[in-house]
Design an enzyme around this catalytic site. Sequence first.
Site, short mmCIF file in Angstrom:
data_model
loop_
_atom_site.label_atom_id
_atom_site.label_comp_id
_atom_site.label_asym_id
_atom_site.label_seq_id
_atom_site.Cartn_x
_atom_site.Cartn_y
_atom_site.Cartn_z
N SER A 1 0.86 -1.19 0.00
CA SER A 1 0.00 0.00 0.00
C SER A 1 0.89 1.23 0.00
O SER A 1 2.06 1.15 0.42
CB SER A 1 -0.88 0.02 1.26
OG SER A 1 -1.50 1.28 1.45
N TYR B 1 -2.13 -0.68 10.37
CA TYR B 1 -2.16 -0.96 8.93
C TYR B 1 -0.88 -0.47 8.26
O TYR B 1 -0.26 -1.19 7.46
CB TYR B 1 -3.38 -0.26 8.32
CG TYR B 1 -3.58 -0.53 6.85
CD1 TYR B 1 -4.14 -1.72 6.41
CD2 TYR B 1 -3.24 0.43 5.89
CE1 TYR B 1 -4.36 -1.96 5.06
CE2 TYR B 1 -3.45 0.20 4.55
CZ TYR B 1 -4.00 -1.00 4.14
OH TYR B 1 -4.20 -1.22 2.80
#
Length: 246
Positions: free
Chosen positions: A140, A153
């Site tokens: 990501s 995350y």
Amino acid sequence: MALRLEGKIAVITGAGSGMGAAMAELFCAEGARVIAVDISGAQNGVAARIGESCTPFQADITKTEDVQAMLGLAVEKYGRLDILCNNAAIDGPLGPAAEYSESDFDRVWNVTGRSVFIGMRNAIPLMLRHGGGSIVNTASIASLVAFPTMVAYGAAKGAVLQMTKTFAAEYARQGIRVNALLPGAIRTGMTDQMPAQYVEAAKNATPMGRMGQAAEMAQVALFLASDGASFVTGAGMVADGGYTIV
């Protein structure tokens, strides 16, 4: 035009929805045989929609025995494993870093970070039996820039990118390529569950002025998985509509 994954055997996690489902559909359309893995059961509908080239499998990718079973199915059914897409992830609850609970952090880490290590660790010996393979890890842009309230995350995705580089360096001469896809703000079930203002802010910060689509990320994963990327390994392929350039 030749199919880009003709004859390839792939395992894709998180294939019940979003980017994983899009990858399964595109990979099969490009000639691969796919084991579509998810914990939810939604992979059954994805496989039914795609057809016989896609086999559903239910697994908890945080459990080594489940990972070994999903990879083993590819070998049992098709005789080999050529491609692994470690795509499954969760984002966890949002909250200030200093107030983030250890249990929530551990849960996000196990699903989003540690599972990628388990997947690669168990896939590589199978790939080596047939001269190599390609691994695509969904990281990501959160592995490059900070997203406040998403400490777990970001930590997990940062680890995914670094593990990608380490595995790539160690196995490059044995015919295994390992790359990471770094999506920006993508319209998926995960973003649909986020606060609307958070998603809107991410979209507005993207120079293209829109969110990406799962199908667009599948195209990048296809390139990284295919022989078209034969000299690409250890890369973090950013696909974010320009988010990280400004």
